[in-house]
Design a protein around this motif. Structure first.
Motif, PDB file in Angstrom:
ATOM      1  N   SER A  32      38.303  40.798  35.076  1.00  0.00           N
ATOM      2  CA  SER A  32      38.046  42.049  35.782  1.00  0.00           C
ATOM      3  C   SER A  32      39.190  43.033  35.589  1.00  0.00           C
ATOM      4  O   SER A  32      38.963  44.245  35.440  1.00  0.00           O
ATOM      5  N   ALA A  36      31.677  42.632  34.166  1.00  0.00           N
ATOM      6  CA  ALA A  36      32.614  43.482  33.440  1.00  0.00           C
ATOM      7  C   ALA A  36      31.929  44.196  32.279  1.00  0.00           C
ATOM      8  O   ALA A  36      32.190  45.373  32.010  1.00  0.00           O
ATOM      9  N   ALA A  49      32.707  45.728  39.036  1.00  0.00           N
ATOM     10  CA  ALA A  49      33.890  44.942  39.440  1.00  0.00           C
ATOM     11  C   ALA A  49      33.440  43.699  40.168  1.00  0.00           C
ATOM     12  O   ALA A  49      32.636  43.763  41.093  1.00  0.00           O
ATOM     13  N   ARG A  58      35.422  39.890  41.392  1.00  0.00           N
ATOM     14  CA  ARG A  58      36.649  39.102  41.337  1.00  0.00           C
ATOM     15  C   ARG A  58      36.502  37.818  42.146  1.00  0.00           C
ATOM     16  O   ARG A  58      35.570  37.652  42.915  1.00  0.00           O
TER      17      ARG A  58
END
Length: 631
Positions: free
Chosen positions: A202, A128, A133, A135
């Motif tokens: 994120s 981040a 990105a 996740r």
């Protein structure tokens, strides 16, 4: 009556009902407690009125459930939980001693979970800060989250204690004895929290205030702190559920490692039908669950308060995202479970036709158990019975959840109380009422049903509140449409499909809950081919015949990964709408959908225009979430 008063009455009534259930626990089975104790003491003694009166006088039992409830409540106020029916000793010292051990174990587990969560969220935070990105915390975090505590405890016992002999396998005599139990509890909890925080970080990094801070030259350390501060409020409700899960998981872990905690004490009391000791343990577990939920709510308010003071804005939940693993992982797991089930159903799971603990071979692909029975047959038949029972539980839970969710204010209290109770607690109470593991009564299925309806009710309540806020629905009462018709004709058709999909996604998790109760002896009894029971039967032979454990454990791992992956794939990203900025703190909530924030903002210096989520991931949280599984 005002909505706040209705919700308050709902909460008060739910707490009172829970306390009444605990207080009249000796009478819920429909049998006279004096007769139960008399039969336990002597099978030959005649149950005359005089003999029963002597037992009541000896144990301090009242002749009716109402009088017994009043006596028990008075004793609780005086810090007197009565005397054990088995040992005759006061219950309170045993409960406090077991609770101290369990809380110590939970403290070690929380430390492990914090370390694991930090390791999982660090890559997402670093990405981040670089504008990338990332996740879900990665495959390792997903695997940790998928493993139930009792299964991970079994694996740690077999590998680290039995084979490698690095750590002591049993007991509670020093810090070394806490390592394996703390790992079994803390690793799944840390993996879950790490994944949630990774997604939240994120999501926060994609918000306008983060880009503003970065372009303004804010240091990486301050930006990282802001992202974490922004992420914590959305994860805080799940922290409460993780803590409740630790309390429930500790029961199985204490059984595996012979830790003398409150969970192991409660299991012993349930097996011995020692109602006073079981009452004390259940009450202690309820208090722990309530404290965990309250602590999570206070954490969220504390963080939100700091955010509100610095930015004058309220904070919303992090965005939900779809899992990126595709269908490959759940497809492989589903194929393994189906193949094992089909192959096992063609074999005999009850006849001991082979050598004891026979090794895997062409004739016995998974080997034989300690009685010489085919493990493939037992695992296959166990899959059919476990999954079949799980389907029935999910259907009934959906019916109850929808019915309760249609009345969100009235269901708030029962949902909150149920979410504060781990499934094993319901298993203990159900075993005391119906008898442990009765296959005729389905005590394990009843226990799982008791706690499975609450997340679906919270989901329904959130969607009902959202649907009733739509303009075309709000105008219906002005046109003469009654409340019942409005709910059943105009609201329910929109609410029902996503709730049913949510119930289907919970199927693997329900099956795992049934297996965990079987492992604890609160499910079907021998010779039933229940997965949890087969795993428990193989535990004493884990060192000399590891296949006795690996056969059911492999099936449970496949089902666990399937459960986590399906939940991730079924979670849809929430829909957002533009809202005005407000400096008003978050509402404490008067129904099942008002416990979340409204405006999306950074910790400080964030943008003025914000958005609001209308739905959340399907999950069981201390505060019922807004859930939407629609694609």
């Amino acid at each position: 009556m005002a909505s706040g008063a209705v919700v308050g009455a709902s909460r008060l009534g739910a707490v009172a009902a829970a306390l009444v259930v605990v207080g009249v626990l000796p009478w819920l089975s429909g049998r006279d407690p004096a007769l139960t104790v008399l039969r336990a003491r002597s099978e030959e003694q005649v149950a005359t009125p005089e003999a029963l009166a002597a037992v009541r006088a000896d144990l301090g039992l009242a002749p009716t459930a109402g009088e017994q409830l009043l006596r028990w409540a008075g004793g609780v106020v005086r810090a007197d939980l009565g005397a054990s029916w088995v040992s005759g000793r006061p219950v309170l010292p045993d409960v406090l001693g077991g609770l101290a051990v369990s809380l110590t174990l939970m403290g070690f587990a929380i430390a492990v979970a914090a370390v694991v969560a930090a390791l999982v969220v660090f890559p997402a935070l670093r990405a981040a800060l670089r504008g990338q990105a990332r996740r879900s915390g990665g495959a390792a975090a997903a695997l940790l989250t998928a493993l139930p505590e009792f299964l991970l405890a079994t694996a740690l016992l077999v590998v680290l204690a039995a084979h490698l002999r690095w750590l002591p396998p049993y007991g509670w005599e020093g810090p070394a004895h806490a390592v394996l139990p703390a790992l079994a509890l803390g690793l799944p909890a840390g993996g879950l929290l790490g994944r949630l925080l990774s997604d939240a970080v994120s999501s926060a990094a994609a918000e306008p205030w983060a880009a503003t801070w970065a372009s303004a030259g804010t240091t990486r350390a301050r930006l990282a702190g802001g992202l974490l501060l922004r992420a914590v409020p959305g994860v805080a409700p799940q922290v409460g559920m993780v803590l409740v899960g630790l309390a429930g998981g500790a029961v199985a872990v204490e059984r595996v490692f012979a830790v003398p905690g409150i969970g192991r004490t409660a299991l012993g009391a349930a097996g011995a039908q020692d109602a006073p000791l079981l009452q004390g343990c259940v009450l202690a577990l309820l208090v722990v669950g309530a404290v965990c939920g309250t602590s999570a709510a206070l954490l969220r308010r504390l963080v939100l308060g700091r955010t509100l003071r610095t930015a004058g804005l309220s904070v919303a939940e992090p965005a939900a995202t779809r899992g990126r693993g595709g269908l490959a992982v759940p497809a492989v797991c589903a194929a393994l479970v189906v193949a094992t089930t089909v192959a096992g159903l063609l074999r005999d799971p009850f006849t001991p036709a082979h050598a004891r603990l026979a090794a895997p071979s062409l004739e016995l692909p998974l080997g034989a158990d300690a009685s010489g029975r085919d493990l493939l047959a037992r695992v296959g038949h166990g899959a059919a019975s476990t999954v079949g029972t799980a389907v029935l539980v999910c259907v009934l839970a959906a019916v109850i959840g929808v019915a309760a969710g249609l009345l969100p204010r009235l269901s708030t209290g029962p949902v909150e109380v149920t979410n504060a109770a781990p499934p094993v607690l319901a298993g203990l109470v159900t075993a005391a009422v119906l008898g442990p593991g009765s296959q005729l009564t389905g005590s394990a299925a009843v226990a799982v049903l008791v706690v499975s309806w609450a997340p679906l009710a919270a989901h329904t309540a959130a969607l009902v509140t959202e649907a009733r806020a739509q303009p075309h629905v709000r105008v219906l009462p002005l046109l003469g449409v009654g409340r019942a018709r409005l709910l059943l004709v105009h609201v329910l058709p929109d609410v029902l499909p996503p709730v049913l999909r949510h119930a289907a996604l919970r199927l693997p998790g329900v099956a795992l809950a049934l297996a965990s109760l079987g492992f604890l002896g609160l499910g079907p009894q021998p010779p039933a081919p229940d997965w949890g029971l087969v795993l428990a039967e193989g535990m004493p032979y884990a060192e000399r015949a590891p296949w006795a454990v690996l056969a059911p454990a492999g099936s449970l791992v496949a089902l666990s990964v399937l459960a986590v992956t399906l939940a991730s794939l079924g979670a849809a990203a929430p829909r957002w709408r533009r809202t005005a900025v407000t400096s008003t703190p978050l509402s404490s909530g008067n129904d099942a959908s008002t416990s979340h924030g409204s405006a999306l903002a950074g910790p400080a210096g964030s943008e003025a225009s914000t958005t609001e989520p209308t739905s959340q991931l399907p999950s069981s949280t201390a505060a019922p979430p807004q859930v939407d599984t629609r694609p």
